[in-house]
Design an enzyme around this catalytic site. Sequence first.
Site, PDB file in Angstrom:
ATOM      1  CE  LYS A 132     -71.673  35.224   6.730  1.00 15.64           C
ATOM      2  NZ  LYS A 132     -72.451  35.539   5.504  1.00 15.64           N
ATOM      3  N   GLY A 158     -62.950  35.394   4.205  1.00 12.89           N
ATOM      4  CA  GLY A 158     -62.028  34.276   4.031  1.00 12.89           C
ATOM      5  C   GLY A 158     -62.349  33.060   4.876  1.00 12.89           C
ATOM      6  N   GLY A 159     -63.607  32.942   5.327  1.00 11.55           N
ATOM      7  CA  GLY A 159     -64.004  31.789   6.121  1.00 11.55           C
ATOM      8  C   GLY A 159     -63.643  31.889   7.586  1.00 11.55           C
ATOM      9  CD  GLU A 177     -68.342  37.021  -1.203  1.00  9.41           C
ATOM     10  OE1 GLU A 177     -68.811  36.450  -0.198  1.00  9.41           O
ATOM     11  OE2 GLU A 177     -67.138  36.979  -1.522  1.00  9.41           O
ATOM     12  CE  LYS A 185     -69.563  38.702   6.775  1.00  6.11           C
ATOM     13  NZ  LYS A 185     -68.229  39.223   7.041  1.00  6.11           N
ATOM     14  NE  ARG A 217     -61.240  41.303   0.656  1.00  7.37           N
ATOM     15  CZ  ARG A 217     -61.471  40.090   0.151  1.00  7.37           C
ATOM     16  NH1 ARG A 217     -61.083  39.819  -1.078  1.00  7.37           N
ATOM     17  NH2 ARG A 217     -62.094  39.160   0.863  1.00  7.37           N
ATOM     18  CG  HIS A 270     -70.046  31.959  -2.598  1.00  4.16           C
ATOM     19  ND1 HIS A 270     -69.530  32.210  -1.348  1.00  4.16           N
ATOM     20  CD2 HIS A 270     -69.722  33.051  -3.342  1.00  4.16           C
ATOM     21  CE1 HIS A 270     -68.931  33.388  -1.337  1.00  4.16           C
ATOM     22  NE2 HIS A 270     -69.025  33.913  -2.548  1.00  4.16           N
TER      23      HIS A 270
END
Length: 700
Positions: free
Chosen positions: A172, A178-179, A289, A130, A307, A222
């Site tokens: 993060k 996926g959280g 995102e 990230k 993906r 989001h």
Amino acid sequence: MHLSARSIQNRSTKRITKLLIANRGEIACRIIRTARRLQIETVAVYSNVDKDSMHVAMADQAVCVGTAPSAHSYLLKERIVTAAIKTNSQAIHPGYGFLSENASFAQYCHSNNLIFIGPPSHAIESMGIKSTSKEIMSKAGVPVIEGYHGIEQNPDFLKNQANKIGYPVMIKAIKGGGGKGMKIVLKESEFFENLMSAKRESLSSFGDDSVLIEKYIQQPRHVEVQVFADKYNNCVYLFERDCSVQRRHQKVLEEAPAPRLSETIRQHLGETAVRAAKAVGYEGAGTVEFIFDNVTNMFYFMEMNTRLQVEHPVTEMITGVDLVDWQIKVAEGEELPLKQNQIKFKGHSIQARIYAEEPFNNFLPAAGNLKYLDCPLTSDEVRVETGVREGDDVSVHYDPMIAKLVVWSETRSDAFAKLKNNLAAFNIAGLSTNVQFLMSLCKHPELLKGNVHTGFIEEHKSFLLAKNLPKPELISQAIIALILHEENYTISKNVFTKDPYSPFTTQTGFRVNHNFVRKIKLKHNLSGEFYDVSIEYYEVGSNNSKFKINFKNKDVDIESNVNGSLDPSRPNKFHLICEVDGTLYKSNAAFLENSIHLFNKDEQNEFTVILPFDEKTMDSDEQNTVSNETIIAPTQATIERINVSLGDNVNNGDPIVVLTAMKMEYVVKAQIDGKIEKILRKEGDSVRKDELLVKITPKN
């Protein structure tokens, strides 16, 4: 960054005739369906607990790659590539999760002359970290949210960065998704505890505990954009999805297109996403995102998922594009089938994720057996994406998603109505699910207006998670279902002889007799309320039974149209039609062990029948509330850490035990001040739900 001429030449452009799917569950099944349509043979991989699973049954071949934990099977790239070579597969589709965003796996496939159906390894690597991805996006002119994205991981340094950014902040995992490895920190005193938890989750899920710190925008949306690129520098966007309705940073509802966006913002989002994909020389399906600020209408790059996404069906429903088909074509070396000006969308699509979980217990996962499963009828406008069947286990080792329900309609309001109606037809028993919660969600007026944000569930939990008492007519239906179930048993013993789900006749002695008063006890499992019920019979017949039900000092007359139909192939299922105090009700009933499950168009309920010899036990259970002096496992899990030793003094709120279940971490805290009296289990132990782990002696 773009692929060189040499790297383009090295990519295979031959027709794929055999494909190995390096995944499990519903995504493996979904890929198999498209592959089958394209006349491509498929090979499944499976862990030992998945041997009899749906994706294994659907594939043309299957290879076992290890034992249940993902690290010992689905994450073993060498075994998966060996399976592909052994079965003469030409390509590997990673699905999502597991190895789908693992750059070294993509490269390993290429080095073994296998086509990896996904982007090049350098794009995965750039977007998978990230901190690196945000630096690339900034240079490409893509707006990025304020935060620390560097390599320094000293906890004190990270806390100082959080203090500079200002709370609340989001921690993060750098390689997250996926959280997992995501924690919101509201104040400075909570930073270290959340940091350590995020690092443990990240290390467990991604093999790397590095994190970044970002400013947390309160009440953001989001919004993500589906992009697709080929190796000839063509890149398009297939519009956006709104995935704001989440719990534990994981999506629950997704819809396309996003509500309340102007065409100008929609186009700007799409073009920005394409710019982001081109900045890393992207190929294949990807999702960019964004965090969308509802107040300013500004959006910021959050991450790129290199993906296929779990929510890709809603994009397919509004565009008519099969994204897996496109993935295969691009991997074979073809150009994109459509140009940007040829891609249009029509109508509105919504996806609901159906999970094995306990919404009324902080959405904790609920592993178990799908003893009863009925799905809605599918059509061009209703899709059910699943990888399980009735009788299958939802394993503690994997994600607790049972299925995805996807609907399409001309308008958003009609799509939500269709979603709710089809959720009502999703009848599941044997383990806890979120279906009733999703039905409540679909009725919320603010959601129907499009007023969504990532904290929507938390903000409206009093409405969404209300433990409403059952109405008298619902209790009456449960009793009627029981009566008719037993009447059918008496009439058609040949149907029930081998039925393991019919204890009522054999255990309660509950017989249908004329002019007879019978007493029975029910427990409504959601509210925990007990009901002492008496049934007075006047007449019992196949189509016109008459009797009166009394409970809680209320009489309910049942006078006509008390009937139902039994499916001979499924003796634990009953279609019920009854008239209660002049109103006709229709529902489905499922009988499992000593419970009755009622499913109707508005709600789903479960009642426990208290058997006579269990009444003493059940009464004591009713009084047996969890003591503040005990630490109880809230779900089936594995003990990751025990933070205390015998004799330690602890304070109310101290973290005592850290559990992991279905890839997520749960911290169980002390409810009182006291001293650790007993520690009954050790780190690494698997524990059952409600199992006693630690006992605390209260401080005098």
